[in-house]
Scaffold this motif. Sequence first.
Motif, PDB file in Angstrom:
ATOM      1  N   GLY A  97      -5.568  15.823  -1.853  1.00  0.00           N
ATOM      2  CA  GLY A  97      -5.248  16.902  -2.779  1.00  0.00           C
ATOM      3  C   GLY A  97      -4.391  16.397  -3.931  1.00  0.00           C
ATOM      4  O   GLY A  97      -3.936  15.260  -3.954  1.00  0.00           O
ATOM      5  N   ASN A  98      -4.160  17.274  -4.893  1.00  0.00           N
ATOM      6  CA  ASN A  98      -3.422  16.910  -6.101  1.00  0.00           C
ATOM      7  C   ASN A  98      -1.916  17.051  -5.867  1.00  0.00           C
ATOM      8  O   ASN A  98      -1.225  17.807  -6.538  1.00  0.00           O
ATOM      9  CB  ASN A  98      -3.880  17.797  -7.272  1.00  0.00           C
ATOM     10  N   TRP A  99      -1.413  16.300  -4.874  1.00  0.00           N
ATOM     11  CA  TRP A  99      -0.006  16.384  -4.515  1.00  0.00           C
ATOM     12  C   TRP A  99       0.846  15.582  -5.480  1.00  0.00           C
ATOM     13  O   TRP A  99       0.425  14.586  -6.055  1.00  0.00           O
ATOM     14  CB  TRP A  99       0.204  15.855  -3.095  1.00  0.00           C
ATOM     15  N   SER A 100       2.071  15.997  -5.603  1.00  0.00           N
ATOM     16  CA  SER A 100       3.006  15.315  -6.487  1.00  0.00           C
ATOM     17  C   SER A 100       3.195  13.855  -6.096  1.00  0.00           C
ATOM     18  O   SER A 100       3.326  12.982  -6.958  1.00  0.00           O
ATOM     19  CB  SER A 100       4.357  16.040  -6.471  1.00  0.00           C
ATOM     20  N   ILE A 101       3.194  13.549  -4.783  1.00  0.00           N
ATOM     21  CA  ILE A 101       3.435  12.165  -4.371  1.00  0.00           C
ATOM     22  C   ILE A 101       2.285  11.260  -4.794  1.00  0.00           C
ATOM     23  O   ILE A 101       2.465  10.040  -4.883  1.00  0.00           O
ATOM     24  CB  ILE A 101       3.689  12.044  -2.856  1.00  0.00           C
ATOM     25  N   GLY A 102       1.128  11.833  -5.062  1.00  0.00           N
ATOM     26  CA  GLY A 102       0.024  11.027  -5.556  1.00  0.00           C
ATOM     27  C   GLY A 102       0.345  10.446  -6.921  1.00  0.00           C
ATOM     28  O   GLY A 102       0.075   9.269  -7.200  1.00  0.00           O
ATOM     29  N   TRP A 103       0.948  11.265  -7.775  1.00  0.00           N
ATOM     30  CA  TRP A 103       1.364  10.786  -9.093  1.00  0.00           C
ATOM     31  C   TRP A 103       2.511   9.795  -8.959  1.00  0.00           C
ATOM     32  O   TRP A 103       2.550   8.774  -9.659  1.00  0.00           O
ATOM     33  CB  TRP A 103       1.773  11.969  -9.975  1.00  0.00           C
ATOM     34  N   TYR A 121       0.861  -1.186   0.000  1.00  0.00           N
ATOM     35  CA  TYR A 121       0.000   0.000   0.000  1.00  0.00           C
ATOM     36  C   TYR A 121       0.896   1.235   0.000  1.00  0.00           C
ATOM     37  O   TYR A 121       1.744   1.384   0.873  1.00  0.00           O
ATOM     38  CB  TYR A 121      -0.892   0.027   1.240  1.00  0.00           C
ATOM     39  N   TYR A 122       0.702   2.100  -0.971  1.00  0.00           N
ATOM     40  CA  TYR A 122       1.484   3.335  -1.071  1.00  0.00           C
ATOM     41  C   TYR A 122       0.578   4.476  -0.605  1.00  0.00           C
ATOM     42  O   TYR A 122      -0.417   4.802  -1.244  1.00  0.00           O
ATOM     43  CB  TYR A 122       1.937   3.563  -2.514  1.00  0.00           C
ATOM     44  N   VAL A 123       0.916   5.082   0.534  1.00  0.00           N
ATOM     45  CA  VAL A 123       0.060   6.097   1.155  1.00  0.00           C
ATOM     46  C   VAL A 123       0.389   7.478   0.593  1.00  0.00           C
ATOM     47  O   VAL A 123       1.524   7.957   0.684  1.00  0.00           O
ATOM     48  CB  VAL A 123       0.227   6.106   2.684  1.00  0.00           C
ATOM     49  N   THR A 124      -0.614   8.119   0.010  1.00  0.00           N
ATOM     50  CA  THR A 124      -0.472   9.483  -0.493  1.00  0.00           C
ATOM     51  C   THR A 124      -1.182  10.439   0.451  1.00  0.00           C
ATOM     52  O   THR A 124      -1.623  10.052   1.534  1.00  0.00           O
ATOM     53  CB  THR A 124      -1.054   9.591  -1.910  1.00  0.00           C
ATOM     54  N   GLN A 144      -1.045  -0.892  -4.550  1.00  0.00           N
ATOM     55  CA  GLN A 144      -2.020   0.169  -4.808  1.00  0.00           C
ATOM     56  C   GLN A 144      -1.742   1.400  -3.957  1.00  0.00           C
ATOM     57  O   GLN A 144      -1.073   1.324  -2.934  1.00  0.00           O
ATOM     58  CB  GLN A 144      -3.433  -0.333  -4.508  1.00  0.00           C
ATOM     59  N   THR A 145      -2.252   2.549  -4.429  1.00  0.00           N
ATOM     60  CA  THR A 145      -2.186   3.765  -3.627  1.00  0.00           C
ATOM     61  C   THR A 145      -3.410   3.828  -2.728  1.00  0.00           C
ATOM     62  O   THR A 145      -4.455   3.245  -3.020  1.00  0.00           O
ATOM     63  CB  THR A 145      -2.158   5.021  -4.524  1.00  0.00           C
ATOM     64  N   THR A 146      -3.272   4.538  -1.625  1.00  0.00           N
ATOM     65  CA  THR A 146      -4.384   4.668  -0.692  1.00  0.00           C
ATOM     66  C   THR A 146      -4.213   5.923   0.151  1.00  0.00           C
ATOM     67  O   THR A 146      -3.091   6.411   0.348  1.00  0.00           O
ATOM     68  CB  THR A 146      -4.484   3.432   0.226  1.00  0.00           C
ATOM     69  N   LEU A 147      -5.317   6.448   0.648  1.00  0.00           N
ATOM     70  CA  LEU A 147      -5.292   7.524   1.634  1.00  0.00           C
ATOM     71  C   LEU A 147      -5.521   6.963   3.039  1.00  0.00           C
ATOM     72  O   LEU A 147      -5.235   7.626   4.032  1.00  0.00           O
ATOM     73  CB  LEU A 147      -6.380   8.555   1.322  1.00  0.00           C
ATOM     74  N   VAL A 148      -6.050   5.744   3.099  1.00  0.00           N
ATOM     75  CA  VAL A 148      -6.441   5.138   4.370  1.00  0.00           C
ATOM     76  C   VAL A 148      -5.562   3.927   4.661  1.00  0.00           C
ATOM     77  O   VAL A 148      -5.416   3.045   3.820  1.00  0.00           O
ATOM     78  CB  VAL A 148      -7.922   4.693   4.327  1.00  0.00           C
ATOM     79  N   TYR A 149      -4.977   3.890   5.852  1.00  0.00           N
ATOM     80  CA  TYR A 149      -4.131   2.768   6.227  1.00  0.00           C
ATOM     81  C   TYR A 149      -4.500   2.183   7.590  1.00  0.00           C
ATOM     82  O   TYR A 149      -3.979   1.133   7.971  1.00  0.00           O
ATOM     83  CB  TYR A 149      -2.653   3.183   6.236  1.00  0.00           C
ATOM     84  N   LYS A 150      -5.386   2.845   8.304  1.00  0.00           N
ATOM     85  CA  LYS A 150      -5.843   2.272   9.572  1.00  0.00           C
ATOM     86  C   LYS A 150      -6.623   0.992   9.287  1.00  0.00           C
ATOM     87  O   LYS A 150      -7.468   0.954   8.402  1.00  0.00           O
ATOM     88  CB  LYS A 150      -6.723   3.268  10.328  1.00  0.00           C
TER      89      LYS A 150
END
Length: 370
Positions: free
Chosen positions: A40-46, A34-37, A64-70
């Motif tokens: 917002g449209n931050w560079s690390i999201g890309w 899991y890749y946590v970003t 996969q990318t995710t905003l949630v890791y809990k």
Amino acid sequence: MGFSMPSLPVGNSAIREIGNRLTNRFHKPFSRVYYVTEPGNWSIGWDGQYITRAVSQQAKIPCQTTLVYKGITNQIIHFGSRSAYLNYGMRNVDSSNKVVFTWFHGDDTDPNLDNQRMIKDAVESSHFVSKIVTSSSIGRERLIHFGIPESLITNIPLGIDLDMFSPGKESDREIMRNRLGIPDDSICIGSFQKDGVGWSEGLEPKLIKGPDLFLDAVERIAASRRIFVLLTGPARGYVKSGLEKLGVPYAHTYLNNYLDIVPYFRCLDLYLVTSRDEGGPKAILECMATGIPIISSRVGMAPDIIQSGENGFMVEVGDTDGVALAAEQLMSDPNLRAYVIANGIQTAVSYSWSSIAKRYFEEVYGPLLA
């Protein structure tokens, strides 16, 4: 009211089975990344999207990318920035996971209290993380200087999407320049970043990004050349105000989609990075891939990628005289300019996201999955 207990074997076999069940519960195989970003449209999201997509395709593992890791347990969780992990993740991620985080920039000479706290937390948390990724040799040296074990650090640069970033047609360049109001007889200098404090006008300079140095360099170049400055990115008020005081014409466009920036690169003659500290910047590879000469201060990935006079130019931080001199060399010598552009395009090929993702699997995720 009664209830029944599940049957368990007795004696030594019972102890072994209970142990096996506990092992399976708390030590499941690590099988997913899991890749946590950040919101917002931050560079690390890309970054996360490119890395996880390529790793999934190449290594055939769920990534996969995710905003949630809990709530995630027994997996690899990669926080895409020091802020994502040190400000939030280290207090909330489940201890059963293997944790990775990326450190782009930050030096102990910066007195900013938040920066100093993150350096302290990074050192203390190094006992609990599996890897710290940094994008540059400068970053690696700093982490070692802070006291983080060298064995914990992996240096993997940022990548570039070569399907998107490539030299354009001359006809498309002319159309874009006309649309933006760039005069045919002007040298168009690019600066595509956020260099103001906050997210509104950005009238207060974010000095780590060197907007004051950018204006000083532009003033020196404008003393002998007719120039036009092209800006993108949020919070550019300080630079815009400075250009107006200098009498240098400019255009500024805020782009919602990162990939919309490609045509803006293609209509440039030159790009300047005057930052005092960087993790990348991505503009180094973006310029090279689109065939735009770049002049950068010695920050971030610049020393690892730029061979001054070969595929770009590099100067010491704050050397605006050096920036102006390099710009004059590139503008007055067509052969040198063509040579630098050709070498830059060739350099960018080595940094495709496919190649960078391969390194992520071989140097970070693969060993942790094993």
